[in-house]
Design a protein around this motif. Structure first.
Motif, PDB file in Angstrom:
ATOM      1  N   LEU A   1       0.833  -1.211   0.000  1.00  0.00           N
ATOM      2  CA  LEU A   1       0.000   0.000   0.000  1.00  0.00           C
ATOM      3  C   LEU A   1       0.867   1.261   0.000  1.00  0.00           C
ATOM      4  O   LEU A   1       0.596   2.221  -0.732  1.00  0.00           O
ATOM      5  N   ASP A   2       1.890   1.261   0.846  1.00  0.00           N
ATOM      6  CA  ASP A   2       2.805   2.410   0.891  1.00  0.00           C
ATOM      7  C   ASP A   2       3.425   2.663  -0.480  1.00  0.00           C
ATOM      8  O   ASP A   2       3.526   3.808  -0.945  1.00  0.00           O
TER       9      ASP A   2
ATOM     10  N   ALA B   1      -7.451  12.305   5.917  1.00  0.00           N
ATOM     11  CA  ALA B   1      -8.188  12.973   4.839  1.00  0.00           C
ATOM     12  C   ALA B   1      -7.271  13.280   3.659  1.00  0.00           C
ATOM     13  O   ALA B   1      -7.644  13.100   2.500  1.00  0.00           O
ATOM     14  N   GLU B   2      -6.036  13.739   3.990  1.00  0.00           N
ATOM     15  CA  GLU B   2      -5.070  14.028   2.924  1.00  0.00           C
ATOM     16  C   GLU B   2      -4.729  12.768   2.140  1.00  0.00           C
ATOM     17  O   GLU B   2      -4.603  12.782   0.917  1.00  0.00           O
ATOM     18  N   GLN B   3      -4.603  11.662   2.887  1.00  0.00           N
ATOM     19  CA  GLN B   3      -4.255  10.405   2.236  1.00  0.00           C
ATOM     20  C   GLN B   3      -5.364   9.942   1.312  1.00  0.00           C
ATOM     21  O   GLN B   3      -5.126   9.517   0.172  1.00  0.00           O
ATOM     22  N   ALA B   4      -6.584  10.055   1.760  1.00  0.00           N
ATOM     23  CA  ALA B   4      -7.713   9.673   0.925  1.00  0.00           C
ATOM     24  C   ALA B   4      -7.813  10.603  -0.276  1.00  0.00           C
ATOM     25  O   ALA B   4      -8.099  10.172  -1.395  1.00  0.00           O
ATOM     26  N   LYS B   5      -7.550  11.899  -0.019  1.00  0.00           N
ATOM     27  CA  LYS B   5      -7.628  12.901  -1.097  1.00  0.00           C
ATOM     28  C   LYS B   5      -6.635  12.597  -2.208  1.00  0.00           C
ATOM     29  O   LYS B   5      -6.886  12.845  -3.389  1.00  0.00           O
ATOM     30  N   SER B   6      -5.483  12.030  -1.815  1.00  0.00           N
ATOM     31  CA  SER B   6      -4.450  11.765  -2.824  1.00  0.00           C
ATOM     32  C   SER B   6      -4.906  10.730  -3.842  1.00  0.00           C
ATOM     33  O   SER B   6      -4.313  10.598  -4.901  1.00  0.00           O
ATOM     34  N   PHE B   7      -5.961   9.987  -3.520  1.00  0.00           N
ATOM     35  CA  PHE B   7      -6.456   9.000  -4.477  1.00  0.00           C
ATOM     36  C   PHE B   7      -7.664   9.504  -5.256  1.00  0.00           C
ATOM     37  O   PHE B   7      -8.251   8.771  -6.036  1.00  0.00           O
ATOM     38  N   GLN B   8      -8.042  10.774  -5.031  1.00  0.00           N
ATOM     39  CA  GLN B   8      -9.091  11.341  -5.871  1.00  0.00           C
ATOM     40  C   GLN B   8      -8.492  11.730  -7.207  1.00  0.00           C
ATOM     41  O   GLN B   8      -7.347  12.159  -7.283  1.00  0.00           O
ATOM     42  N   PRO B   9      -9.214  11.608  -8.312  1.00  0.00           N
ATOM     43  CA  PRO B   9      -8.680  11.973  -9.631  1.00  0.00           C
ATOM     44  C   PRO B   9      -8.279  13.439  -9.650  1.00  0.00           C
ATOM     45  O   PRO B   9      -9.051  14.297  -9.217  1.00  0.00           O
ATOM     46  N   THR B  10      -7.067  13.702 -10.122  1.00  0.00           N
ATOM     47  CA  THR B  10      -6.610  15.095 -10.213  1.00  0.00           C
ATOM     48  C   THR B  10      -7.381  15.826 -11.285  1.00  0.00           C
ATOM     49  O   THR B  10      -7.579  17.017 -11.225  1.00  0.00           O
TER      50      THR B  10
ATOM     51  N   LEU C   1      -6.130   2.382  10.998  1.00  0.00           N
ATOM     52  CA  LEU C   1      -7.121   3.210  10.300  1.00  0.00           C
ATOM     53  C   LEU C   1      -6.551   3.810   9.014  1.00  0.00           C
ATOM     54  O   LEU C   1      -7.215   3.839   7.979  1.00  0.00           O
ATOM     55  N   ASN C   2      -5.298   4.293   9.088  1.00  0.00           N
ATOM     56  CA  ASN C   2      -4.734   4.948   7.887  1.00  0.00           C
ATOM     57  C   ASN C   2      -4.545   3.945   6.745  1.00  0.00           C
ATOM     58  O   ASN C   2      -4.744   4.281   5.572  1.00  0.00           O
ATOM     59  N   TYR C   3      -4.198   2.698   7.072  1.00  0.00           N
ATOM     60  CA  TYR C   3      -4.035   1.685   6.022  1.00  0.00           C
ATOM     61  C   TYR C   3      -5.376   1.226   5.461  1.00  0.00           C
ATOM     62  O   TYR C   3      -5.478   0.889   4.275  1.00  0.00           O
ATOM     63  N   GLN C   4      -6.414   1.213   6.323  1.00  0.00           N
ATOM     64  CA  GLN C   4      -7.746   0.902   5.806  1.00  0.00           C
ATOM     65  C   GLN C   4      -8.178   1.965   4.799  1.00  0.00           C
ATOM     66  O   GLN C   4      -8.727   1.659   3.735  1.00  0.00           O
ATOM     67  N   THR C   5      -7.926   3.234   5.162  1.00  0.00           N
ATOM     68  CA  THR C   5      -8.253   4.346   4.261  1.00  0.00           C
ATOM     69  C   THR C   5      -7.471   4.225   2.961  1.00  0.00           C
ATOM     70  O   THR C   5      -7.993   4.431   1.861  1.00  0.00           O
ATOM     71  N   LEU C   6      -6.209   3.884   3.109  1.00  0.00           N
ATOM     72  CA  LEU C   6      -5.324   3.741   1.948  1.00  0.00           C
ATOM     73  C   LEU C   6      -5.809   2.619   1.031  1.00  0.00           C
ATOM     74  O   LEU C   6      -5.846   2.766  -0.197  1.00  0.00           O
TER      75      LEU C   6
ATOM     76  N   GLY D   1      -8.714   3.774  -0.903  1.00  0.00           N
ATOM     77  CA  GLY D   1      -8.270   4.687  -1.956  1.00  0.00           C
ATOM     78  C   GLY D   1      -7.687   3.931  -3.137  1.00  0.00           C
ATOM     79  O   GLY D   1      -7.939   4.267  -4.303  1.00  0.00           O
ATOM     80  N   VAL D   2      -6.922   2.887  -2.848  1.00  0.00           N
ATOM     81  CA  VAL D   2      -6.325   2.068  -3.908  1.00  0.00           C
ATOM     82  C   VAL D   2      -7.428   1.386  -4.715  1.00  0.00           C
ATOM     83  O   VAL D   2      -7.385   1.331  -5.954  1.00  0.00           O
ATOM     84  N   ALA D   3      -8.432   0.883  -4.019  1.00  0.00           N
ATOM     85  CA  ALA D   3      -9.541   0.201  -4.704  1.00  0.00           C
ATOM     86  C   ALA D   3     -10.269   1.162  -5.643  1.00  0.00           C
ATOM     87  O   ALA D   3     -10.582   0.822  -6.794  1.00  0.00           O
ATOM     88  N   GLN D   4     -10.537   2.391  -5.149  1.00  0.00           N
ATOM     89  CA  GLN D   4     -11.207   3.382  -5.997  1.00  0.00           C
ATOM     90  C   GLN D   4     -10.340   3.744  -7.210  1.00  0.00           C
ATOM     91  O   GLN D   4     -10.829   3.836  -8.340  1.00  0.00           O
ATOM     92  N   HIS D   5      -9.060   3.943  -6.958  1.00  0.00           N
ATOM     93  CA  HIS D   5      -8.151   4.334  -8.044  1.00  0.00           C
ATOM     94  C   HIS D   5      -8.028   3.196  -9.071  1.00  0.00           C
ATOM     95  O   HIS D   5      -7.917   3.451 -10.277  1.00  0.00           O
ATOM     96  N   ALA D   6      -8.065   1.971  -8.604  1.00  0.00           N
ATOM     97  CA  ALA D   6      -7.965   0.825  -9.518  1.00  0.00           C
ATOM     98  C   ALA D   6      -9.155   0.815 -10.478  1.00  0.00           C
ATOM     99  O   ALA D   6      -8.995   0.540 -11.678  1.00  0.00           O
TER     100      ALA D   6
END
Length: 1032
Positions: free
Chosen positions: A873-874, A936-945, A998-1003, A1006-1011
């Motif tokens: 994930l990292d 929140a920042e971590q989740a945001k990083s997986f939103q489409p730019t 919690l942060n890895y669950q969020t991550l 985010g990976v699933a959405q980005h995939a």
């Protein structure tokens, strides 16, 4: 074998009868390893009773044998020369070298050089004592001859390698100074005295080339040497005995003394006399040199140059060196102040006449135009050319002291133009006009940026250059073409003037005089580069190419090929109709260059450079038609003989260029032919024998063979390419003498095999992993350790179960994974990622780690799964940031293209990305300290730019070799893997999720959405590509 019989064999080696000569050479080869063979050769060389031709053959044979076998490679267990023979040769060659005539001394000197370079000081510790004894025992020439070789060994050595020089200087220089002093005081010195002084100068030169030895830092000792050099600098060269022949005259002993004296003084001034270049401990010397010697040298040099002003003789090299000193003096205030009162005389009566066409030029132009062209474009000739030095002096003068000199020099040139225009045809100063045009061309860069000249350049070309294209004087037509080329890039206010210049240059490509044709072709290159509308050239392209190849049949010149490269590069795919013909002509020109070089051992370097240029031009053509694969099939038969021949030892000088052609042919051809596969063994043989320095270049075609000819690589057994590759990689990676940098391509090739032959080379996984692990354990460089970890990752992606079982069989699984995680987590002081910073590296690690995740519980326990899952994930987060940052950089570069080039430093790009996520790659053990903002920042990083941005995928190159992994998206692969586990073992995923912070669950979310986003983008790209294919 006794001496008379050996002499008979040597005599037979000179026979005009081919069979007798071959038989003699065979006999020599048979007996050359016999005891005392070298001793007998020495006896023949020194014995006046033998014929001189026999003695010369013996000396050449001795030189070649010693060069090859005196100091054999450490890997050769068989010593060809016994220690007793070496002792005898060392004892006698020192004496013999002075007893033989100069013709033989040259060969013995080369033998002695080989021995000294190999044996001193370890195997020949008493050599310096021999030199010292003979300097005091009236055997001065022999001692100086040996000392010159000895000092030259250390000329370019630095630091601790230079230590033997200190002993030479401390023990020998006091004796040298005394001898030099006596020689200088000789009332009527002979030519032998000049030879001795020349040797002393050369010894001094080699000893001070890189640094001043401590003994010479003593001002009294240094001054004693300088007084002797000044004596030689100021003393007139004897008129009596000077050869009449110009070639012999410039090499005459006393002129050689003058040259070496100036050489030494220039070196002292430029390297050790400049205060700006010196470290604190040498500043004292620099200050002393500036105060006591620099100005006096300048005065002597100016007096020396005055000789040619009044019609006297100076060798070209002496003039060149003196002008170099003057050029280096311009920027220094005290020196320029001394130069100023005599500057006008120097500039207009000495320097400018050197720039003008002269009698020697005319003689060469008329009698040997090919040699005229060669000399004009030979960079080695520039080192000796007074004209080049004069141009450099004028350029330096207007660059450093332009305010007071540019205007008056241009006025001088304009006055020449005026007198030329006003004079009648028979009285025009043609040679001065030539010099004036040369000056205008040499000052091109300065004039193009300096008003008022900048705005007058177009008018100058129209009035003073264009008319000379039609001059009846050949050298002026040639110079007009050259000057036009220099100014092709200026902004023409009237485009018709640019077109006129272009057409003038093109018209002279068919000139009756060879030098004019050559200069016109070179000028054309500048016009092609400067042309804003290729329609100016397109209509005459076939004619131009035709003239090119006529000229290439006459002249071997690298610059000629540069122009052709420029045209090919500029017109790109438009060259397709000419590509086959171009390659055929270039191949023919290449063979001519190579045949010339082979036929003449003393052949100039221009032929070799031209051969390289031909191959480089072929590569440019192949690149220009890279999107037309069918052409490669037609071109292959023309290039195949070159590739076959030049991938052997015959092609060492052009090996890199040939490998580039092989790379193009194996990458862009529709398929790799069996003829092309026949080159594989040649590259392997070269790599095993002598071409290890070219391993990175060989990597590219080998990758192409494996990735684009996978089926043949896997199935062919005669030859067995898989076995061949393994033998080579094993040999290189197991070699303890190979440094880390030398073997970098080897693990890359293992990667190529695993990535391209997935599921088809199971039997190679274990041997490749074994050699990888063994080499990893003694690797020091971090980059190479990371490369080996990528091999492990590739192996896991290839077959995780097989790879893990092999690592466990070796007993290194725990060790390997600990190192891998350590390297993944390592950061710089700035917080930036330290390793695996490129897209390809990250992707390989992501795929390898994901493949581990897919393993069942009995192979990867829950605790290990958690650690691998978090690391993946990292890495996916870092990978996404890198791709986004690269896309942003690419977009910014497109927008700012006209404002200049953007930095493409990968480390810098990655550092920005890593810094942004620096705190997010923690182990996550202390979940309570992670703030909601960070989540929140971590989740945001997986939103489409940019949801609509078609370029947001990772389909870009970070300069890695192409790979099947380019088609694999690491996010989709990760999510599909997790879904597979969820389907087969839901409890395993449930337990993993429960232990995730919690942060890895969020991550993970985010990976699933980005995939899913990437899946949609990939499908969109596939449909677009399919539509484009149908449309075409």
């Amino acid at each position: 074998m006794d001496l008379p019989n050996l002499a008979l064999i040597l005599q037979a080696a000179l026979s005009p009868n081919h069979d007798q000569r071959k038989e003699a050479e065979y006999s020599l080869n048979q007996f050359q390893y016999a005891p005392q063979h070298l001793v007998k050769l020495l006896q023949i060389i020194v014995d006046n009773n033998f014929d001189m031709a026999v003695r010369q053959v013996a000396s050449i044979h001795l030189k070649n044998f010693i060069a090859k076998y005196w100091s054999p490679y450490q890997s050769d267990p068989h010593q060809k020369i016994s220690q007793s023979d070496k002792d005898v040769v060392r004892d006698h060659i020192l004496v013999f070298v002075t007893q033989v005539p100069p013709l033989l001394r040259v060969q013995l000197g080369e033998s002695l050089k080989t021995i000294i370079y190999s044996d001193y000081p370890e195997q020949w510790p008493h050599l310096l004592d021999w030199v010292k004894h003979n300097l005091q025992d009236q055997q001065v020439f022999g001692a100086l001859f040996v000392l010159r070789i000895l000092s030259r060994k250390y000329e370019f050595k630095a630091d601790e390698e230079r230590t033997p020089v200190y002993r030479i200087v401390e023990e020998i220089f006091p004796h040298l100074l005394n001898i030099f002093n006596k020689l200088v005081k000789t009332v009527t010195p002979s030519l032998e005295v000049a030879d001795l002084i020349k040797l002393i100068c050369k010894i001094f030169w080699s000893s001070i080339y890189l640094e001043i030895p401590k003994l010479l830092l003593d001002q009294n000792i240094f001054n004693a040497w300088m007084m002797l050099f000044f004596n030689e600098l100021e003393r007139s060269v004897p008129l009596e005995g000077q050869p009449v022949d110009p070639e012999l005259r410039k090499s005459w002993g006393w002129w050689k003394v003058k040259k070496w004296t100036i050489h030494i003084l220039n070196r002292l001034y430029t390297r050790f006399g400049d205060l700006k270049l010196q470290n604190p401990e040498n500043r004292v010397f620099a200050q002393m040199f500036q105060k006591h010697y620099a100005e006096k040298i300048l005065e002597c040099h100016l007096n020396l140059l005055n000789v040619i002003r009044i019609g006297g003789y100076l060798p070209d090299r002496v003039i060149n060196l003196v002008l170099q000193y003057l050029s280096n003096s311009i920027s220094r205030n005290s020196m320029y102040a001394l130069l100023q009162p005599r500057l006008d005389v120097l500039l207009f009566e000495i320097v400018f006449p050197l720039m003008c066409f002269n009698d020697n030029d005319q003689k060469l132009w008329d009698e040997d135009p090919h040699e005229y062209v060669r000399k004009g474009y030979d960079i080695i000739e520039d080192l000796y050319s007074p004209r080049t030095a004069a141009m450099d002096f004028v350029s330096e003068l207007v660059r450093k002291r332009g305010k007071e000199n540019l205007q008056k020099f241009i006025q001088f040139v304009v006055e020449i133009f005026r007198r030329y225009d006003e004079a009648s045809l028979e009285h025009k100063p043609y040679r001065q006009k030539d010099g004036a045009l040369l000056a205008i061309g040499a000052l091109c860069d300065k004039l193009k940026q300096t008003e008022p000249y900048k705005s007058e350049l177009e008018l100058m070309l129209v009035q003073h250059v264009f008319p000379e294209f039609n001059s009846h004087v050949g050298h002026l037509r040639s110079k007009a073409a050259w000057v036009a080329g220099q100014y092709a890039h200026i902004n023409f206010s009237d485009q018709n003037n640019f077109l006129k210049a272009l057409h003038c240059v093109v018209s002279r490509i068919q000139d009756s005089e060879l030098p004019v044709r050559v200069d016109s072709v070179f000028a054309l290159r500048s016009f092609v580069e400067a042309s804003k509308d290729l329609n100016d050239i397109r209509p005459i392209l076939p004619q131009l190419l035709d003239e090119f190849f006529k000229l290439m049949n006459e002249v071997e010149n690298e610059d000629l090929v540069f122009t052709l490269e420029t045209i090919v590069d500029k017109f790109g795919e438009e060259m397709a109709p000419y590509a086959i013909g171009l390659c055929q002509n270039l191949a023919a020109a290449f063979w001519r260059c190579m045949n010339t070089t082979e036929a003449d051992d003393e052949a100039d370097d221009l032929g070799a450079l031209a051969a390289v240029g031909c191959l480089r031009a072929i590569s440019t053509i192949l690149e220009s038609v890279s999107r037309l694969p069918h052409l490669f099939v037609e071109i292959e038969p023309t290039l195949l003989p070159i590739m076959r021949k030049m991938l052997t030892t015959d092609g060492q000088e052009v090996f890199e260029e040939v490998l580039e052609i092989v790379s193009y042919m194996t990458f862009f051809s529709p398929t790799i032919s069996l003829d092309m596969w026949s080159l594989w063994p040649l590259m392997m043989e070269a790599l095993a024998d002598w071409a290890i320095d070219f391993f990175p270049n060989i990597l590219v075609p080998l990758d192409n063979y494996i990735s684009r000819g996978t089926a043949n690589f896997l199935t062919c057994k005669e030859p067995d390419y898989q076995q061949s590759l393994w033998n080579m990689i094993l040999s290189i990676m197991a070699d303890k003498n190979m440094g880390d940098n030398d073997i970098v391509p080897a693990p890359k090739l293992i990667e190529v095999v695993f990535q391209n032959c997935r599921g088809q080379v199971d039997h190679w996984v274990e041997p490749y992993l074994r050699i990888t692990v063994e080499r990893l354990r003694r690797t020091e460089k971090i980059y190479l350790k990371c490369l080996f970890m990528q091999v492990i990752a590739d192996a896991l992606y290839y077959n995780a179960t097989l790879t893990l079982s092999i690592l466990q069989k070796f007993g290194v699984a725990s060790e390997i994974f600990s190192l891998w995680f350590h390297l993944l987590q390592q950061v710089k002081k700035s917080g930036a990622r330290a390793n695996f910073k490129r897209e390809h590296e990250m992707k390989v690690c992501c795929l390898g780690l994901t493949s581990l995740v897919a393993l069942p519980a009995d192979q990867l326990p829950g605790e290990a799964l958690g650690r691998v899952f978090r690391a993946t994930l990292d890495l996916l987060l870092a990978y996404k940031d890198l791709v986004a940052e690269a896309a942003k950089e690419e977009e910014a570069e497109d927008e700012d293209y006209m404002d200049g080039f953007q930095s493409d430093d990968e480390d810098e790009d990655v550092n920005i990305s890593d810094k942004e996520m620096g705190g997010d790659a923690e182990d996550g053990d202390d979940a309570d300290t992670i703030t909601l903002r960070k989540i929140a920042e971590q989740a945001k990083s997986f939103q489409p730019t940019n949801v609509d941005d078609d370029d947001s995928d990772d389909d870009y190159s970070d300069e890695e070799l192409q790979s099947p992994l380019d088609e694999v998206d690491p996010f989709v692969f990760f999510v599909d893997t997790v879904k597979g586990i969820q389907s087969s073992d839901p409890l395993r995923i449930e337990n993993l999720t429960r232990t995730l912070e919690l942060n890895y669950q969020t991550l993970a979310n985010g990976v699933a959405q980005h995939a899913e986003q990437r899946r949609a983008e990939i499908e969109k790209e596939r449909l677009e590509k399919a539509s484009a294919t149908i449309a075409s």
